[in-house]
Design a protein around this motif. Structure first.
Motif, PDB file in Angstrom:
ATOM      1  N   ARG A 142       0.784  -1.346  -0.104  1.00 37.15           N
ATOM      2  CA  ARG A 142      -0.090   0.438   0.130  1.00 37.15           C
ATOM      3  C   ARG A 142       0.725   0.889  -0.183  1.00 37.15           C
ATOM      4  O   ARG A 142       1.995   1.012   0.608  1.00 37.15           O
ATOM      5  CB  ARG A 142      -0.869  -0.023   1.317  1.00 37.15           C
ATOM      6  CG  ARG A 142      -1.605  -1.015   1.207  1.00 37.15           C
ATOM      7  CD  ARG A 142      -2.929  -1.180   2.448  1.00 37.15           C
ATOM      8  NE  ARG A 142      -4.052   0.077   2.457  1.00 37.15           N
ATOM      9  CZ  ARG A 142      -4.924   1.103   3.323  1.00 37.15           C
ATOM     10  NH1 ARG A 142      -4.537   0.002   4.163  1.00 37.15           N
ATOM     11  NH2 ARG A 142      -5.313   1.512   2.993  1.00 37.15           N
ATOM     12  N   PRO A 144       1.073   4.793   0.336  1.00 34.09           N
ATOM     13  CA  PRO A 144       0.318   6.429   1.319  1.00 34.09           C
ATOM     14  C   PRO A 144       0.609   7.019  -0.227  1.00 34.09           C
ATOM     15  O   PRO A 144       1.543   7.572  -0.226  1.00 34.09           O
ATOM     16  CB  PRO A 144       1.212   6.424   2.544  1.00 34.09           C
ATOM     17  CG  PRO A 144       2.773   6.112   2.302  1.00 34.09           C
ATOM     18  CD  PRO A 144       2.142   4.564   0.888  1.00 34.09           C
ATOM     19  N   LEU A 145      -0.388   7.801  -0.187  1.00 32.30           N
ATOM     20  CA  LEU A 145      -0.955   9.061  -1.302  1.00 32.30           C
ATOM     21  C   LEU A 145      -0.579  10.182  -0.162  1.00 32.30           C
ATOM     22  O   LEU A 145      -0.566  10.564   0.534  1.00 32.30           O
ATOM     23  CB  LEU A 145      -2.497   9.114  -1.645  1.00 32.30           C
ATOM     24  CG  LEU A 145      -3.125   8.009  -1.894  1.00 32.30           C
ATOM     25  CD1 LEU A 145      -4.536   8.131  -2.564  1.00 32.30           C
ATOM     26  CD2 LEU A 145      -2.356   8.156  -3.547  1.00 32.30           C
ATOM     27  N   ASN A 176      -8.656  14.192   0.913  1.00 27.07           N
ATOM     28  CA  ASN A 176      -7.563  12.651   1.066  1.00 27.07           C
ATOM     29  C   ASN A 176      -8.450  11.738   0.882  1.00 27.07           C
ATOM     30  O   ASN A 176      -7.773  10.875   0.436  1.00 27.07           O
ATOM     31  CB  ASN A 176      -7.055  13.530   2.738  1.00 27.07           C
ATOM     32  CG  ASN A 176      -5.873  14.394   2.439  1.00 27.07           C
ATOM     33  OD1 ASN A 176      -5.625  14.275   1.082  1.00 27.07           O
ATOM     34  ND2 ASN A 176      -5.517  14.608   3.568  1.00 27.07           N
ATOM     35  N   TYR A 177     -10.194  12.129   1.272  1.00 24.22           N
ATOM     36  CA  TYR A 177     -10.453  10.985   1.410  1.00 24.22           C
ATOM     37  C   TYR A 177     -11.148  10.170  -0.140  1.00 24.22           C
ATOM     38  O   TYR A 177     -10.760   8.966  -0.536  1.00 24.22           O
ATOM     39  CB  TYR A 177     -11.627  10.899   1.588  1.00 24.22           C
ATOM     40  CG  TYR A 177     -12.363   9.739   2.026  1.00 24.22           C
ATOM     41  CD1 TYR A 177     -12.597   9.719   3.371  1.00 24.22           C
ATOM     42  CD2 TYR A 177     -13.475   9.215   1.667  1.00 24.22           C
ATOM     43  CE1 TYR A 177     -13.429   7.953   3.714  1.00 24.22           C
ATOM     44  CE2 TYR A 177     -14.271   8.145   1.688  1.00 24.22           C
ATOM     45  CZ  TYR A 177     -14.243   7.498   3.085  1.00 24.22           C
ATOM     46  OH  TYR A 177     -14.983   6.140   3.189  1.00 24.22           O
ATOM     47  N   ARG A 180      -8.279   8.837  -1.897  1.00 31.73           N
ATOM     48  CA  ARG A 180      -7.377   7.881  -1.305  1.00 31.73           C
ATOM     49  C   ARG A 180      -8.724   6.377  -2.088  1.00 31.73           C
ATOM     50  O   ARG A 180      -8.613   5.036  -1.712  1.00 31.73           O
ATOM     51  CB  ARG A 180      -7.785   7.334   0.282  1.00 31.73           C
ATOM     52  CG  ARG A 180      -6.342   7.870   0.806  1.00 31.73           C
ATOM     53  CD  ARG A 180      -6.535   8.134   2.527  1.00 31.73           C
ATOM     54  NE  ARG A 180      -6.115   8.539   3.220  1.00 31.73           N
ATOM     55  CZ  ARG A 180      -4.481   8.153   3.405  1.00 31.73           C
ATOM     56  NH1 ARG A 180      -3.963   6.817   3.069  1.00 31.73           N
ATOM     57  NH2 ARG A 180      -3.305   8.589   4.182  1.00 31.73           N
ATOM     58  N   ARG A 228     -15.550   4.888  -2.067  1.00 29.64           N
ATOM     59  CA  ARG A 228     -15.156   3.915  -1.796  1.00 29.64           C
ATOM     60  C   ARG A 228     -15.054   2.487  -2.364  1.00 29.64           C
ATOM     61  O   ARG A 228     -14.615   1.959  -2.300  1.00 29.64           O
ATOM     62  CB  ARG A 228     -15.294   3.604  -0.208  1.00 29.64           C
ATOM     63  CG  ARG A 228     -14.174   4.286   1.244  1.00 29.64           C
ATOM     64  CD  ARG A 228     -13.351   4.243   1.031  1.00 29.64           C
ATOM     65  NE  ARG A 228     -12.868   4.585   1.771  1.00 29.64           N
ATOM     66  CZ  ARG A 228     -10.809   4.996   1.861  1.00 29.64           C
ATOM     67  NH1 ARG A 228     -10.334   4.571   0.371  1.00 29.64           N
ATOM     68  NH2 ARG A 228     -10.300   5.196   2.708  1.00 29.64           N
ATOM     69  N   ASP A 233     -10.664  -1.030  -0.991  1.00 29.10           N
ATOM     70  CA  ASP A 233      -9.393  -1.962  -1.299  1.00 29.10           C
ATOM     71  C   ASP A 233      -9.313  -3.121  -0.209  1.00 29.10           C
ATOM     72  O   ASP A 233      -9.989  -2.917   1.232  1.00 29.10           O
ATOM     73  CB  ASP A 233      -8.379  -0.899  -0.232  1.00 29.10           C
ATOM     74  CG  ASP A 233      -7.585  -1.052  -0.237  1.00 29.10           C
ATOM     75  OD1 ASP A 233      -7.491  -2.297   0.439  1.00 29.10           O
ATOM     76  OD2 ASP A 233      -6.620  -0.276   0.099  1.00 29.10           O
ATOM     77  N   ASP A 241     -11.322   2.783   8.658  1.00 30.57           N
ATOM     78  CA  ASP A 241     -12.545   4.136   6.891  1.00 30.57           C
ATOM     79  C   ASP A 241     -13.345   4.918   8.370  1.00 30.57           C
ATOM     80  O   ASP A 241     -13.826   6.181   8.334  1.00 30.57           O
ATOM     81  CB  ASP A 241     -13.332   3.283   6.650  1.00 30.57           C
ATOM     82  CG  ASP A 241     -14.066   3.916   5.572  1.00 30.57           C
ATOM     83  OD1 ASP A 241     -13.444   4.424   4.907  1.00 30.57           O
ATOM     84  OD2 ASP A 241     -14.659   3.355   5.106  1.00 30.57           O
TER      85      ASP A 241
END
Length: 261
Positions: A142, A144-145, A176-177, A180, A228, A233, A241
């Motif tokens: 994973r 990270p962004l 950011n959400y 992701r 989502r 994911d 979450d």
């Protein structure tokens, strides 16, 4: 001639009573049109209309602000306090109904049925573990962004004021959400919004770019849930979450409170 708002767009119950109360306050405070209320308060006609008719419930701070505007004349301080307290009490009952359903819809299991259910559960034996293949271990890295920060936003001071710190934090959390979730296109999100929670691409863009604040928290959270679904994911921690969604909801409340100061 003033155009009537119409009956609340909810079934009989606490939600209906909330919107009916809001309409009654408008009626008793001069029965002004939506255009007049919008011009006086700065809230859009659509915001007033939804807060008076539904079907979505406005957030708590918006309810307080609208009622305070209706009772803003000198000498109405006590009436304003009473009206706000009453509106928030009815709003709380409406939110409870929206969240948990009406009492008549809830079925309480009888002691006998509960005991029978527990007996049935006790009779269930775990499956044998012999010759059961081990679950496949999936290797996934994973990455990270990079977080979006409000200071990186390209403001246009000629057309828009700078966001308050609370607003900037909300924008950052929503952006950011979205990142992701795989940065789903706006059209993709709008086409999958559940019935009763419509949202336009321009509205979503306004939320992501800081041009507007979500008026109704329920609609924002539904949009985030749809995001989502774009790139599920398998390694996503549900508790993590849920914590992100809770932080966004709290940031929305803080942003509205900051505007009311």
């Amino acid at each position: 001639m003033k155009r009537r708002i119409g009956k609340p767009q909810t079934p009989e119950g606490p939600q209906y009573e909330f919107f009916e109360l809001m309409q009654r306050h408008v009626l008793h405070q001069g029965d002004k049109s939506l255009a007049t209320l919008s011009k006086e308060s700065g809230w859009s006609r659509q915001t007033w209309h939804k807060a008076l008719r539904g079907p979505e419930l406005p957030n708590r701070d918006l309810v307080k602000a609208l009622v305070e505007h209706l009772f803003r004349e000198p000498g109405e301080e006590e009436a304003r306090r009473v009206a706000v307290r009453e509106a928030l009490a009815v709003w709380t009952a409406a939110v409870a109904e929206r969240t948990f359903g009406s009492r008549v819809d809830r079925v309480e299991p009888s002691p006998r049925s509960a005991a029978e259910s527990q007996t049935a559960l006790d009779d269930i034996k775990p499956p044998p573990t012999e010759n059961v293949p081990a679950p496949e271990v999936r290797s996934m890295v994973r990455h990270p962004l990079a977080p979006w920060r409000p200071e990186n936003f390209d403001w246009n001071p000629g057309k828009q004021r700078s966001n308050l710190p609370e607003e900037a934090r909300l924008i950052a959390l929503i952006r950011n959400y979205h990142l992701r979730a795989g940065s789903p296109p706006m059209r993709w999100i709008t086409e999958r919004m559940p019935e009763g929670y419509p949202v336009t691409r321009s509205t979503l863009n306004g939320w992501l770019n800081g041009n507007s604040l979500p008026t109704y928290g329920d609609r924002l959270l539904k949009a985030l849930e749809v995001m989502r679904q774009f790139r599920p994911d398998p390694d996503l921690d549900p508790d993590e979450d849920a914590a992100e969604l809770s932080a966004i909801d709290e940031a929305l409340t803080a942003a509205w409170r900051a505007r009311l100061r």
